[in-house]
Write an enzyme that holds these catalytic residues in place. Structure first.
Site, PDB file in Angstrom:
ATOM      1  N   CYS A   1      39.918 -64.892 -66.718  1.00  0.00           N
ATOM      2  CA  CYS A   1      40.279 -63.498 -65.746  1.00  0.00           C
ATOM      3  C   CYS A   1      40.848 -62.381 -67.000  1.00  0.00           C
ATOM      4  CB  CYS A   1      41.006 -63.549 -64.726  1.00  0.00           C
ATOM      5  SG  CYS A   1      40.354 -64.699 -63.420  1.00  0.00           S
TER       6      CYS A   1
ATOM      7  N   CYS B   1      45.284 -67.056 -66.358  1.00  0.00           N
ATOM      8  CA  CYS B   1      44.034 -67.417 -66.213  1.00  0.00           C
ATOM      9  C   CYS B   1      43.304 -66.508 -67.502  1.00  0.00           C
ATOM     10  CB  CYS B   1      43.214 -66.914 -65.140  1.00  0.00           C
ATOM     11  SG  CYS B   1      41.521 -67.302 -65.070  1.00  0.00           S
TER      12      CYS B   1
END
Length: 175
Positions: free
Chosen positions: A133, A130
């Protein structure tokens, strides 16, 4: 159960991983808690039982019970949040104005130093892929005073542990 057992279990074609795992486990620019929490969290993120069991058992003699739980908490909460934010990112901002509606209390109160939890979350987020993130955690880590070298070390640990898990997953098919 140990890093040594993992190294011994690796096939010859994964010799670089064996060497890298040994090097990183002997010590890095990270504290022992940062290092072993990162190892535990990333081992959990690989979903490889052998890798997780070996690393967790060795880490249990190094980490406090609270740190061990927090590292596992980082892997668990990132499994959820990485999917959510990566998935929302595919939707070109069409849902960015809506609240996620997901409980993430452990992030605010992990039971250990927040920068350690962020480091573990960063490393797990790299395994889970991700980029939202990863970027968010990296920013928090740098603002908390971690060096670029420390952040990169966590990334390196994640890469090594993921590689070890992949290599060991192939071994049963070879016999």
């Amino acid at each position: 159960m140990s890093i040594e057992n993992l190294k011994e279990a690796l096939p010859e074609y994964a010799k670089d991983l064996k060497l890298n795992l040994g090097t990183v486990a002997r010590g890095t620019v990270l504290s022992q808690s940062q290092l072993w929490g990162t190892l535990v969290a990333t081992a959990a993120a690989t979903r490889n039982e052998q890798v997780f069991k070996e690393i967790r058992e060795e880490a249990a003699g190094i980490l406090t019970p609270e740190a061990l739980d927090a590292a596992l908490g980082a892997a668990s909460i990132m499994a959820m949040t990485n999917v959510f934010y990566r998935g929302r990112g595919f939707l070109d901002g069409a849902y960015d104005d809506l609240r996620p509606g997901l409980r993430m209390n452990i992030i605010g109160n992990p039971g250990v130093d927040k920068s350690e939890f962020e480091l573990w979350s960063f490393a797990v987020s790299t395994i889970n892929g991700c980029h939202y993130c990863v970027g968010s955690h990296e920013k928090v880590l740098r603002e908390a005073g971690l060096t670029r070298e420390q952040v990169l070390e966590a990334l390196k640990i994640a890469a090594i542990v993921a590689g070890v898990a992949q290599a060991l997953a192939t071994v049963p098919a070879l016999v």
